[in-house]
Design a protein around this motif. Structure first.
Motif, PDB file in Angstrom:
ATOM      1  N   UNK A 267       0.763  -1.251   0.043  1.00 58.11           N
ATOM      2  CA  UNK A 267       0.012   0.113  -0.046  1.00 58.11           C
ATOM      3  C   UNK A 267       0.758   1.359  -0.020  1.00 58.11           C
ATOM      4  N   UNK A 268       1.892   1.335   1.006  1.00 66.59           N
ATOM      5  CA  UNK A 268       2.709   2.435   0.817  1.00 66.59           C
ATOM      6  C   UNK A 268       3.425   2.439  -0.411  1.00 66.59           C
ATOM      7  N   UNK A 269       3.993   1.509  -0.963  1.00 65.98           N
ATOM      8  CA  UNK A 269       4.600   1.518  -2.241  1.00 65.98           C
ATOM      9  C   UNK A 269       3.815   2.109  -3.422  1.00 65.98           C
ATOM     10  N   UNK A 270       2.634   1.749  -3.379  1.00 63.98           N
ATOM     11  CA  UNK A 270       1.660   2.096  -4.429  1.00 63.98           C
ATOM     12  C   UNK A 270       1.266   3.657  -4.173  1.00 63.98           C
ATOM     13  N   UNK A 271       1.179   4.124  -3.031  1.00 65.52           N
ATOM     14  CA  UNK A 271       0.744   5.408  -2.812  1.00 65.52           C
ATOM     15  C   UNK A 271       1.874   6.227  -2.980  1.00 65.52           C
ATOM     16  N   UNK A 272       3.135   5.814  -2.797  1.00 66.16           N
ATOM     17  CA  UNK A 272       4.540   6.519  -3.310  1.00 66.16           C
ATOM     18  C   UNK A 272       4.629   6.466  -4.636  1.00 66.16           C
ATOM     19  N   UNK A 273       4.199   5.431  -5.473  1.00 72.70           N
ATOM     20  CA  UNK A 273       4.131   5.470  -6.938  1.00 72.70           C
ATOM     21  C   UNK A 273       3.044   6.442  -7.601  1.00 72.70           C
ATOM     22  N   UNK A 274       1.953   6.494  -7.054  1.00 78.44           N
ATOM     23  CA  UNK A 274       0.927   7.507  -7.338  1.00 78.44           C
ATOM     24  C   UNK A 274       1.368   8.792  -7.176  1.00 78.44           C
ATOM     25  N   UNK A 275       2.025   9.132  -5.951  1.00 76.32           N
ATOM     26  CA  UNK A 275       2.550  10.588  -5.864  1.00 76.32           C
ATOM     27  C   UNK A 275       3.542  10.840  -6.677  1.00 76.32           C
ATOM     28  N   UNK A 276       4.478  10.006  -7.177  1.00 74.47           N
ATOM     29  CA  UNK A 276       5.631  10.298  -7.829  1.00 74.47           C
ATOM     30  C   UNK A 276       4.935  10.700  -9.159  1.00 74.47           C
ATOM     31  N   UNK A 277       4.268   9.767  -9.815  1.00 72.35           N
ATOM     32  CA  UNK A 277       3.365   9.872 -10.980  1.00 72.35           C
ATOM     33  C   UNK A 277       2.728  11.272 -10.939  1.00 72.35           C
TER      34      UNK A 277
ATOM     35  N   UNK B  13       8.085  13.261 -26.152  1.00 71.20           N
ATOM     36  CA  UNK B  13       9.296  13.409 -25.211  1.00 71.20           C
ATOM     37  C   UNK B  13       9.050  13.599 -24.042  1.00 71.20           C
ATOM     38  N   UNK B  14       7.960  14.432 -23.641  1.00 72.04           N
ATOM     39  CA  UNK B  14       7.322  14.540 -21.883  1.00 72.04           C
ATOM     40  C   UNK B  14       6.913  13.015 -21.771  1.00 72.04           C
ATOM     41  N   UNK B  15       6.224  12.260 -22.459  1.00 69.20           N
ATOM     42  CA  UNK B  15       5.651  10.890 -22.045  1.00 69.20           C
ATOM     43  C   UNK B  15       7.035  10.093 -21.895  1.00 69.20           C
ATOM     44  N   UNK B  16       7.915  10.082 -22.808  1.00 71.06           N
ATOM     45  CA  UNK B  16       9.297   9.409 -22.704  1.00 71.06           C
ATOM     46  C   UNK B  16      10.068   9.684 -21.373  1.00 71.06           C
ATOM     47  N   UNK B  17      10.186  10.863 -21.137  1.00 70.95           N
ATOM     48  CA  UNK B  17      10.836  11.296 -19.859  1.00 70.95           C
ATOM     49  C   UNK B  17      10.040  11.072 -18.675  1.00 70.95           C
ATOM     50  N   UNK B  18       8.786  10.783 -18.556  1.00 78.62           N
ATOM     51  CA  UNK B  18       7.897  10.307 -17.608  1.00 78.62           C
ATOM     52  C   UNK B  18       8.413   9.035 -17.315  1.00 78.62           C
ATOM     53  N   UNK B  19       8.139   8.130 -18.483  1.00 83.24           N
ATOM     54  CA  UNK B  19       8.178   6.776 -18.260  1.00 83.24           C
ATOM     55  C   UNK B  19       9.625   6.493 -17.701  1.00 83.24           C
ATOM     56  N   UNK B  20      10.587   7.161 -18.403  1.00 82.98           N
ATOM     57  CA  UNK B  20      12.095   6.880 -17.740  1.00 82.98           C
ATOM     58  C   UNK B  20      12.108   7.084 -16.359  1.00 82.98           C
ATOM     59  N   UNK B  21      11.396   8.183 -15.804  1.00 87.21           N
ATOM     60  CA  UNK B  21      11.762   8.500 -14.535  1.00 87.21           C
ATOM     61  C   UNK B  21      10.944   7.629 -13.782  1.00 87.21           C
ATOM     62  N   UNK B  22      10.170   7.085 -14.012  1.00 87.79           N
ATOM     63  CA  UNK B  22       9.017   6.146 -13.216  1.00 87.79           C
ATOM     64  C   UNK B  22       9.134   4.682 -13.628  1.00 87.79           C
ATOM     65  N   UNK B  23      10.053   4.193 -14.065  1.00 86.49           N
ATOM     66  CA  UNK B  23      10.156   2.871 -14.457  1.00 86.49           C
ATOM     67  C   UNK B  23      10.606   1.971 -13.375  1.00 86.49           C
ATOM     68  N   UNK B  24      10.126   0.850 -13.355  1.00 80.54           N
ATOM     69  CA  UNK B  24      10.413  -0.121 -12.118  1.00 80.54           C
ATOM     70  C   UNK B  24      11.602  -0.641 -12.002  1.00 80.54           C
ATOM     71  N   UNK B  25      12.378  -0.218 -13.088  1.00 77.04           N
ATOM     72  CA  UNK B  25      13.848  -1.001 -13.101  1.00 77.04           C
ATOM     73  C   UNK B  25      14.765   0.322 -12.951  1.00 77.04           C
ATOM     74  N   UNK B  26      14.546   1.417 -11.981  1.00 80.81           N
ATOM     75  CA  UNK B  26      15.633   2.189 -11.959  1.00 80.81           C
ATOM     76  C   UNK B  26      16.565   1.622 -11.024  1.00 80.81           C
ATOM     77  N   UNK B  27      17.764   2.297 -11.224  1.00 79.96           N
ATOM     78  CA  UNK B  27      19.062   1.789 -10.897  1.00 79.96           C
ATOM     79  C   UNK B  27      19.552   2.572  -9.609  1.00 79.96           C
TER      80      UNK B  27
END
Length: 125
Positions: A18-28, A111-125
């Motif tokens: 639940x916390x992870x999902x809330x953080x992902x929603x806030x980040x998005x 470009x905006x959509x690509x940047x957003x998907x890059x920032x919020x991918x599950x495979x962040x390093x």
């Protein structure tokens, strides 16, 4: 004893999800606000630029019409020539609308959509 800790682990895992999902929603949501503010900032800048160029074009057109009227000896002929010049410019802009307007808008939004998907991918390093 293993039975006692099992519901605790499941409950903790559910809470963590639940916390992870809330953080992902806030980040998005924050990323969306960032991209929308950039988009509207660009849109506002283009609008101001168009208004200022429109004013400048009007003054230059009036000056050129006046000069043509003096050179040709007929203000009516100068006004008709300027009208034809603006019609030619409008046809050129209409013919190049895809390259000048549509492609640029699509490129900026993708470009905006690509940047957003890059920032919020599950495979962040």
């Amino acid at each position: 004893m293993d039975n006692h800790t099992s519901p605790g682990r499941i409950g903790q895992t559910a809470q963590d999800l639940k916390e992870y999902a809330a953080l992902r929603v806030d980040s998005f949501r924050l990323s969306l606000i960032d991209n929308l503010s950039s988009f509207f900032n660009s849109l506002f800048g283009v609008f101001i630029l168009i208004v200022l160029l429109g004013i400048a074009t009007t003054f230059f057109a009036i000056a050129l019409t006046w000069v043509l009227g003096i050179a040709l000896g007929s203000m009516l002929l100068a006004i008709v020539l300027m009208g034809c010049l603006f019609v030619v410019f409008a046809i050129i802009v209409y013919a190049l609308r895809r390259k000048l307007i549509i492609n640029q808008t699509v490129r900026m939004l993708s470009g905006m959509v690509h940047d957003m998907s890059q920032k919020h991918s599950d495979y962040e390093k």
